[in-house]
Structures are given as structure tokens and as C-alpha cells.
Design a protein around this motif. Structure first.
Motif, PDB file in Angstrom:
ATOM      1  N   THR A   1      39.332  43.401  46.256  1.00  0.00           N
ATOM      2  CA  THR A   1      38.966  43.573  44.844  1.00  0.00           C
ATOM      3  C   THR A   1      40.198  43.718  43.963  1.00  0.00           C
ATOM      4  O   THR A   1      40.094  43.690  42.743  1.00  0.00           O
TER       5      THR A   1
ATOM      6  N   ALA B   1      39.504  43.230  40.106  1.00  0.00           N
ATOM      7  CA  ALA B   1      38.661  42.078  39.784  1.00  0.00           C
ATOM      8  C   ALA B   1      37.728  42.348  38.616  1.00  0.00           C
ATOM      9  O   ALA B   1      37.323  41.417  37.911  1.00  0.00           O
ATOM     10  N   ASP B   2      37.376  43.606  38.375  1.00  0.00           N
ATOM     11  CA  ASP B   2      36.476  43.919  37.259  1.00  0.00           C
ATOM     12  C   ASP B   2      37.213  44.052  35.928  1.00  0.00           C
ATOM     13  O   ASP B   2      36.620  44.447  34.917  1.00  0.00           O
TER      14      ASP B   2
END
Length: 627
Positions: free
Chosen positions: A591, A607-608
């Protein structure tokens, strides 16, 4: 079951059982045959080695294998075991007539073997076989042998005490040999009426027992009363007995003083074997709690899949060592509830492979009472620091990270200060590589040296023996520094189980070129800034530095079980000496999308779209960040 033929010669030093060309241990498949293999002992790479040293090493391993097999036969084929014990009594009387002259000058000389330590390990197996066989017709023939090995153990221990080496790991086995031999004599005395062996058959027992606990070590063939409360109990509670050694050779955090995984388990197994027939809860409080802590130390560094990091000297993977761990794990469960070693035992059974013999399955009921009540925490902590050994374990996000920041470890220590080892449940991504049999000088020096450990190396020079200093700890992080590995050089390492990843920040102040070693034991891919570590689980790494060059990949040797295997090694150089190395690791799905380092701030991109920021200067100085 494979037949057992006892070796006809005395044993040498088992560490010489190594291929001089390849550094690998030689084959174990002929150890019960009674004869050194025709054409020489086999190396995995096709060599056949036949030298006096290798023959002596083979004989040492063969004697130990035969003694272990007799222990097993005592449960499964007692009549056959009694016959073999009688043969060994005759063999010992003919071979072990004096101190072995073949050992090296530094060795504590044995009688059947070069080393008294090997004599004691062998004697523990022999003694336990006789103990189990008490009451079986013919076992009385082992009485002279039991008396002899107890006397030899007492004499060797007295020599260690005189040398000021009571805390040696040797003492654990010498005490175990004495305790087990006298315990076996007591059992035999209570179950026989054969006057030819001086056994009266009463509960009191009148078997001659030269194993009294006097430091002078003089032989006393007419000593009596091996029953509990007499000489047998002295081997446990005497001035130089098991209880005293437990407290002298281990620290409050539970670790044996050398902080070697192998030698820790080595002495712990000796203690548990010596305590057969005792009530774990009835031991002196400090001793009982310390042994429990020693068991907890093993569980504390094991992965969820049962991998034990091979810290400092000790094999990386070895079938005969795996057998020892199966035994220790079973005895630990019998000693304390919640030992937490089930996964370690299961992995050891698999690693033993065809050598697995099932002896551990017979060891239930070893003690005279149920296990001590152990502590069973609601959850395994993210960070566990063993302060005396200088080991910190961080668990989280599918990664077990172990930072070595303790003492050197004596003659079994390695040049590995501030080394960071990385494991998944079932994958050793960046492990301690272990150690080869000691007789191979080149590979022994190699695996004890700095080049194979994931730590900082300055200008290609071997560091001094040293101890790191803990700068700070928190619930999920540790910061440690070392300043005396190299003159004028300071290295600080901060390791943190952060939110979703493992953070590793290393800062170096030096005026010579340095490098941070990354030491994969699995296939690894890199582009100089990213790494991908393969195996049963995958580890992703992102790397950013200040004052550093790109990571360089090159071929290097394998772990100590097979130095000839080729693996990809990684070096992260800093040509001018002063540098900051930042790494972020994630197991499984990634992530993290990238990392940057500027003006002392490491930014971890997710990733967010969120960012985590770490002030490396703050971490360097006090190990914590504000806010």
C-alpha cells in the motif's frame, strides 16, 4: 527400526566433520552403522573426505547417535536397549581408560571423546536410557558405566570451577550427566536384588556413587546413597549444581549470557533433562522462574511459523539440531503452561526430515507433577526487548524484525552490532546466516564477521567487539547506537513498527566510506531504490538516503548450511561516510507507493493519497517524534 552397531573407537571433535573444500557438514546417513563410510564421508557436492580428523568427528557423531537411539529403544524395544547398554559398558571400560590425549590444547579433555562436553552429552543419553530401563532384567550391567561417567563429569566440572569458568555452557551438561547418572543408579537400585553389582534393592539404595559434589573432585568408589537427598540431589542443589548454574549462566531477561540461540537452547535442554522426575513448581523460586524465562526467551524471538533466528554461533539449519529442538519443546511444555513453542517444535520436526525419530513423543510425564503455571498474556506485544541480551523484537504487519544491540557474546559472538533481521511467519527474508562447523577456519571467520550481517561496515574494516547502547524504546519502536565499533564513528539505528509498515532509519557519522548491508536469503529484485524479497511470503522495500549512492546487487555465498549456494547480496554505499539510510518495508500487498527524503524528513506515500512524515534527526537523537 535401523539396527545399531556401536563405534569401536573413541570420538574426536564433531566440528571437524566438514568438507574442507565446500564448508558444508558431511553426511549423517552412516552414523548407526558402526563403520566409517568406505571411500570417505560424503559431501553434498560429491566430495569424499577421509582424514584422521574427519574419522574422529564421524566417531563422535556416531557415538551420540547410538546413545540417542538407545534412549529411543528403551521405550520401544527395551530388551534390545539393555543389550546395547551392556555392550557400551564394556566398550567404555576398554576405551575410556584415561583422559583423551587427542584433543586440542584449548579443550577440556574428555575420556571417550576429545572434549569432556561431548562425554557429558553422550552420558546424559546413556543415563536416561538406563533410567527408563530400570527394572528390565540385565540393566544392572550399566551400573559401572553410570558410576564412571558421573565421576568423569564431577572431575571435569571441578576443573572448570578451578579455572573460574563455572558459567560455561559445558557446566550445564556436566551437571546433567551427573544428575542423570545418579538418578538412574537410584532407579536401578530400587528395582534389583543382584548382589554382583552391589545393589541392595531397598528404596534407600546402596549403589556406589562417586559423583559427590566436592570441588576437589577426588574419586570415591565407595560413596553411597544415590537416592534423593543424597548425592543425586547435590548435583541439582549443591554449590556447583544445576540450580546454581541456572542463575550464574543466564540473566534476568532469561537469556543465556552468550545470547546465542543455539547455546541458549543447548543449556536450557540440559537443565530440563537434568530435572527428570522433579516437580517444576517445587524448585527454588528464583530457579524455577528463571527457567520459565529462558523458555519465554525462545518463544519471544520465534516467528508465528516457528522459525528461530540463528543468533550468533549456531547452525542455520541442521537435522541433528532440529531433533534437539523437538525434545526441548516437548520438555518445555511439560515444565510450564503456555510455553508457546508448539510452532517451533512442528517446524523442527519438518527440518529434521528423515532423521526424525519420534523420541520427543515418549517424553510426556517427564516431571513428577503438572507444569508450573506460566503467564499467558492476552496479546503478544508489538515490541519486546530483552535488555540483558540486547535483543529487541518488533512484530506487526506480517513482519518480525529483530535488532541486535547487545554484548558481543564471548567466543560465540559475531560482529553484528545493530544488525536488523527480517522474517515472515514462514520466510527468512534477511536472517542471521548461522555458523558452519568450527573446524573450517575460513567459513567460520566469514560467518562470524561483519560482511554477512545486515549492519554498517566502515571502510571494509572488521569492527571491534562492542556493545550498543539503547537510546530509547517505546511501545512499538527501539533506537540504539554504537560508538566503539570503529574509532570516531557513531551509528544509530531506529526501527519502528509503524502504521502499516516497518520503518528502519540508520544514521552514520564517519570520515571514511561506509556501507549498509542488506543480506537476503531469498531471491530479491532491485532497481537501486526499490527491493522485492520473495519466498513463501513477499516483502516489499522502499529505500531513500542522504549522502548515499544507489543500492548495488552482486552474487554472494549462501547461509551457513550451504555456503556454496549463490544468492543476491545488496550493498548500500555512502562514499563520504556521513549518511542517512531510510527503508520502509511491507509484507504481502503493497500500500506504500513511494518514499522521499529531504531536509531530514522522510515522507512515506500511501496508495490512498495520505502521507506519513518521519523526522530522521529527531529519531536519531532521542528515538521519538513529537505530534
Amino acid at each position: 527400526m535401523t539396527d545399531v552397531v556401536l563405534p569401536a573407537v573413541r570420538g574426536g571433535w564433531w566440528h571437524a566433520y566438514v568438507c574442507p573444500a565446500h564448508g558444508t557438514e558431511l553426511a549423517h546417513d552412516t552414523l548407526l552403522s558402526g563403520a566409517f563410510p568406505a571411500g570417505g564421508a560424503a559431501c553434498p557436492y560429491g566430495c569424499r573426505v577421509d582424514t584422521d580428523a574427519v574419522r574422529g568427528a564421524w566417531a563422535a557423531l556416531a557415538h551420540q547417535a547410538c546413545a540417542r537411539r538407545i534412549r529411543l529403544l528403551a521405550y520401544e524395544e527395551p530388551e534390545r536397549a539393555v543389550t546395547l547398554l551392556g555392550e557400551y559398558a564394556e566398550r567404555y571400560a576398554g576405551l575410556a581408560v584415561d583422559v583423551h590425549a587427542g584433543g586440542q590444547d584449548w579443550m577440556l579433555r574428555g575420556r571417550l571423546f576429545h572434549q569432556a562436553l561431548s562425554d557429558a552429552i553422550w552420558a546424559v543419553s546413556i543415563g536416561h536410557a538406563a533410567w527408563t530401563l530400570a527394572g528390565v532384567p540385565g540393566v544392572e550391567a550399566a551400573v559401572p558405566l553410570l558410576r564412571s561417567v558421573a565421576a568423569a563429569a564431577r572431575d571435569a566440572r571441578a576443573e572448570l570451577v578451578a579455572q573460574g569458568r563455572f558459567d560455561s555452557n559445558y557446566t550445564a551438561w556436566l551437571n546433567a550427566a551427573g544428575a542423570v547418572a545418579t538418578g538412574a543408579l537410584t532407579r536401578i537400585a530400587a528395582t534389583t536384588t543382584d548382589p554382583a553389582h552391589g545393589l541392595a534393592g531397598s528404596a534407600r539404595g546402596e549403589a556406589a556413587d562417586p559423583a559427590r559434589d566436592d570441588a576437589a573432585g577426588s574419586a570415591r568408589d565407595d560413596a553411597t546413597d544415590p537416592a534423593p537427598g543424597g548425592a543425586a540431589a547435590d548435583w541439582l542443589g549443591g554449590e556447583y549444581g544445576v540450580y546454581a548454574h541456572v542463575l550464574a549462566a543466564s540473566a534476568a531477561d532469561g537469556w543465556e549470557w552468550e545470547a546465542s540461540t543455539y547455546y541458549h537452547g543447548f543449556v536450557l535442554r540440559a537443565y530440563l533433562l537434568a530435572l527428570r522426575g522433579t516437580d517444576p513448581a517445587a524448585l527454588p523460586a528464583a530457579v524455577g522462574e528463571r527457567i520459565t524465562a529462558m523458555i519465554g526467551a525462545v518463544a519471544g524471538i520465534a516467528t508465528d511459523g516457528g522459525i528461530l533466528p540463528a543468533l550468533h554461533d549456531g547452525p542455520y539449519v541442521r537435522d541433528l539440531t532440529a531433533l534437539e529442538w523437538t525434545e526441548l519443546c516437548t520438555l518445555a511444555d511439560a515444565y510450564t503452561s503456555g510455553a508457546g513453542l508448539a510452532a517451533v517444535g512442528e517446524r523442527a520436526r519438518r527440518e529434521a526430515g528423515p532423521a526424525y525419530d519420534g523420541l520427543d513423543a515418549h517424553l510426556h510425564g517427564w516431571f513428577s507433577a503438572p507444569p508450573r503455571t506460566g503467564s499467558e498474556p492476552d496479546a503478544v506485544p508489538v515490541r519486546r526487548t530483552f535488555a540483558d541480551a540486547g535483543l529487541t523484537v518488533l512484530r506487526g504487519n506480517g513482519i518480525l524484525a529483530l535488532l541486535d544491540h547487545g554484548p558481543h557474546g564471548g567466543s560465540h559472538g559475531h560482529h553484528d552490532k545493530l544488525a536488523l533481521y527480517l522474517y515472515g511467519a514462514d520466510t527468512a527474508w534477511q536472517p542471521d546466516p548461522g555458523q558452519v562447523p568450527y573446524a573450517h577456519a575460513f567459513w567460520r571467520n566469514h560467518f562470524a564477521g561483519p560482511a554477512v550481517h545486515p549492519a554498517v561496515l566502515v571502510d571494509g574494516v572488521e569492527p571491534a567487539e562492542c556493545t550498543a547502547r539503547t537510546v530509547a524504546v517505546s511501545a512499538n519502536a527501539v533506537t540504539a547506537e554504537v560508538t566503539d565499533a570503529y574509532p570516531g564513528v557513531r551509528v544509530v539505528r531506529h526501527v519502528e513498527a509503524a502504521d502499516g509498515y516497518l520503518l528502519d532509519v540508520v544514521t552514520v557519522d564517519a570520515d571514511s566510506p561506509v556501507r549498509l548491508a542488506l543480506c537476503p536469503a531469498v531471491p530479491v529484485e532491485t532497481d537501486g531504490a526499490r527491493t522485492r524479497w520473495l519466498g513463501d511470503e513477499t516483502l516489499h522495500g522502499w529505500h531513500a538516503g542522504a549522502g548515499t549512492a544507489p543500492i548495488v546487487a552482486y552474487p554472494g555465498p549462501g547461509t551457513a548450511d550451504d555456503p556454496q549456494a549463490t544468492r543476491t547480496w545488496l550493498d548500500w554505499p555512502a562514499p563520504d561516510g556521513t549518511a542517512t539510510f531510510c527503508s520502509v518495508y511491507q509484507a504481502g500487498a503493497a500500500t506504500v507507493t513511494g518514499v522521499t527524503l529531504a531536509d531530514g524528513v522522510l515522507v512515506v506515500l500511501l496508495a490512498d493519497g495520505t502521507e506519513h512524515r518521519h523526522d530522521t534527526e529527531t529519531l536519531r537523537h532521542n528515538g521519538t517524534e513529537e505530534g
